[in-house]
Design a protein around this motif. Structure first.
Motif, PDB file in Angstrom:
ATOM      1  N   HIS A 135     -61.533 -67.199  35.351  1.00  0.00           N
ATOM      2  CA  HIS A 135     -60.340 -66.474  35.792  1.00  0.00           C
ATOM      3  C   HIS A 135     -60.350 -66.123  37.277  1.00  0.00           C
ATOM      4  CE1 HIS A 135     -59.858 -64.887  31.379  1.00  0.00           C
ATOM      5  NE2 HIS A 135     -59.605 -66.188  31.508  1.00  0.00           N
ATOM      6  N   CYS A 136     -61.408 -66.493  38.013  1.00  0.00           N
ATOM      7  CA  CYS A 136     -61.515 -66.071  39.419  1.00  0.00           C
ATOM      8  C   CYS A 136     -60.595 -66.907  40.306  1.00  0.00           C
ATOM      9  CB  CYS A 136     -62.964 -66.176  39.896  1.00  0.00           C
ATOM     10  SG  CYS A 136     -63.536 -67.872  40.136  1.00  0.00           S
ATOM     11  N   ASP A 137     -60.439 -66.470  41.561  1.00  0.00           N
ATOM     12  CA  ASP A 137     -59.517 -67.141  42.477  1.00  0.00           C
ATOM     13  C   ASP A 137     -60.173 -68.287  43.242  1.00  0.00           C
ATOM     14  OD1 ASP A 137     -61.185 -65.663  44.070  1.00  0.00           O
ATOM     15  OD2 ASP A 137     -59.596 -64.813  45.329  1.00  0.00           O
ATOM     16  N   SER A 138     -61.411 -68.638  42.908  1.00  0.00           N
ATOM     17  CA  SER A 138     -62.093 -69.754  43.557  1.00  0.00           C
ATOM     18  C   SER A 138     -61.889 -71.015  42.723  1.00  0.00           C
ATOM     19  CB  SER A 138     -63.596 -69.462  43.711  1.00  0.00           C
ATOM     20  OG  SER A 138     -64.289 -70.614  44.150  1.00  0.00           O
ATOM     21  N   PHE A 139     -61.125 -71.963  43.251  1.00  0.00           N
ATOM     22  CA  PHE A 139     -60.858 -73.194  42.520  1.00  0.00           C
ATOM     23  C   PHE A 139     -62.145 -73.932  42.198  1.00  0.00           C
ATOM     24  CE2 PHE A 139     -60.477 -77.823  42.823  1.00  0.00           C
ATOM     25  CZ  PHE A 139     -59.667 -78.073  41.727  1.00  0.00           C
TER      26      PHE A 139
END
Length: 484
Positions: A135-139
């Motif tokens: 769910h993190c914002d790091s692709f």
């Protein structure tokens, strides 16, 4: 000190270089996870670059150097002992036997630890440990983290990953294992070259290695510069390290090689190796480097010697830097001594374990600290009123301080896990490999006897060196009188 002893003493630099490389792999993946902008020459077009985005300083963070260095070291280490047996000790049969045993040991020494690392990641996936990474914002982190699936599907995916790691390099549970298969194949490339050239004269063996390097460099297929060229360079330098005139020349010209040649190689290679991952047109230095390497004609009609048209510019630039680095270390006894420091040797001893465990720890412990263990609040994107897909919103880091703490804790836990891995898991894998080797190969003190017995020949029909007796030849080797 003789040249031979000097060469043997300085072989420790291999372990030190491996230790530094494993640390750089960690720094690269930290940058990918929490500061991907470091891969660019600046954060935005027209914005001044940050300190770590400048040439040379960007190399530890921009990636592309870890796996090629491991490939170079694979070529050097796999070739060093057989060449030493053949040319320093004059034992060609012993050299070929060393190649055979090394070729047998290589697959289980890579496969068994990789399987254990995959199993650990599988267990964590079943426990929902990757929720924050999903769910993190790091692709990049999301891509590397296995998606949550039902247990039965998870089990099926596990067995698929255990197979595809060695067929198409895909491992859902630990994507960093993509390099395992080409490194294994590369080791066998070295073994084949050694077996094919072991009887050649020195100058022709060197010619073979140079031709192989040229072939892999001019081949623009994917990753040829990362593996093929690096493996051939390692084998070439292993050859030269056994060549007494070469070592005598290096020893006699140490000052100029250490203080002039090596620095020039490192400066030129480091500048070219700083070529950014993308957006090379955002700064003057990276644009000029692009025009020099990729577009020297100005019309995109051809590439350069370093980056032939159709090759990957970033990987080619990094591969050139690694070649310059390897040659510099080979020429400079001072650099070899520096890389032989006991701290670097400790890092090198644990490098394979670091490579296997760091990705799993980053996607769990590291993400828990920066984003929270639960990975919430998060909701999958829905549909707009017109039926179009909404943009997915990902959770963001708690704060910069959490990132700093995450980096420190992640690094500490990684090396603690690597120490435990080497003490218990790697030791068990080594014992299993040794057991297999003893089962498969004849005992060195009784060479050939079991093999002949399996073919139906009695061992008392062999002479003292393990070969069949000629007709009429007596099997006793302690005869005090010649036969009549």
């Amino acid at each position: 000190m003789s040249t031979t002893k000097q060469s043997q003493r300085n072989i420790k630099w291999v372990e030190g270089l491996r230790g530094i490389t494993s640390a750089l792999v960690i720094s690269t993946h930290v940058a990918r996870a929490w500061d991907f902008w470091l891969f660019w020459p600046s954060d935005k077009n027209g914005v001044a670059p940050r300190l770590l985005q400048l040439p040379f300083l960007r190399i530890p963070y921009q990636g592309r150097i870890g796996v090629p260095v491991f490939a170079f070291l694979t070529g050097f280490v796999c070739a060093y002992k057989p060449l030493r047996l053949a040319y320093q000790q004059g034992n060609v049969p012993g050299s070929l036997k060393s190649v055979a045993r090394s070729a047998f040991r290589r697959p289980p020494r890579l496969v068994l630890p990789a399987v254990v690392a995959t199993l650990f990641s599988f267990v964590l996936s079943c426990m929902g440990a990757y929720r924050a990474a999903n769910h993190c914002d790091s692709f990049w982190v999301r891509f590397d983290a296995p998606d949550p699936v039902p247990f039965r599907e998870n089990v099926d995916r596990l067995f698929t990953s255990l197979l595809t790691t060695w067929t198409n390099t895909e491992n859902i549970y630990d994507r960093h294992q993509w390099a395992m298969r080409p490194l294994l194949a590369g080791a066998f490339q070295v073994y084949i070259v050694l077996a094919a050239t072991i009887g050649m004269r020195f100058k022709y063996r060197i010619l073979v290695h140079v031709l192989l390097m040229t072939y892999w460099w001019m081949n623009v297929e994917n990753l040829t510069e990362t593996f093929g060229a690096m493996l051939s360079l390692g084998t070439l330098l292993a050859e030269l390290s056994q060549h007494r005139p070469t070592q005598t020349f290096i020893t006699a010209h140490q000052k100029i090689l250490t203080y002039v040649v090596a620095p020039i190689l490192l400066l030129v290679g480091g500048y070219i190796g700083s070529y950014p991952h993308e957006h090379e047109d955002w700064t003057d230095w990276s644009l000029s480097l692009h025009n020099f390497l990729i577009n020297p004609a100005g019309d995109d009609s051809r590439g350069s010697i370093l980056v032939p048209k159709g090759a990957n510019p970033g990987r080619r630039a990094s591969a050139f830097f690694i070649q310059c680095l390897a040659v510099s270390v080979f020429l400079s006894h001072s650099l070899q001594k520096l890389l032989s420091h006991r701290i670097l040797l400790w890092l090198g001893h644990h490098s394979f374990a670091v490579y296997l465990v760091h990705g799993t720890i980053l996607r769990t412990v590291g993400m828990w600290i920066v984003y929270g263990i639960s990975g919430e609040p998060w909701e999958p994107a829905g549909k707009n009123e017109d039926g179009s897909q909404q943009e997915q919103q990902w959770i963001i880091p708690k704060s910069r301080r959490h990132k700093m703490v995450g980096i420190v804790v992640f690094t500490a836990v990684t090396y603690l896990a690597a120490w435990a891995w080497m003490r218990w898991i790697d030791t068990a894998c080594a014992k299993a490999t040794m057991w297999l080797e003893k089962k498969v190969f004849d005992d060195e003190e009784d060479e050939g006897r079991n093999g002949f017995a399996e073919k139906g020949y009695a061992t008392h029909h062999m002479n003292g060196n393990g070969t069949l007796l000629r007709p009429g030849e007596n099997c006793r080797t302690d005869r005090s009188q010649p036969p009549p």
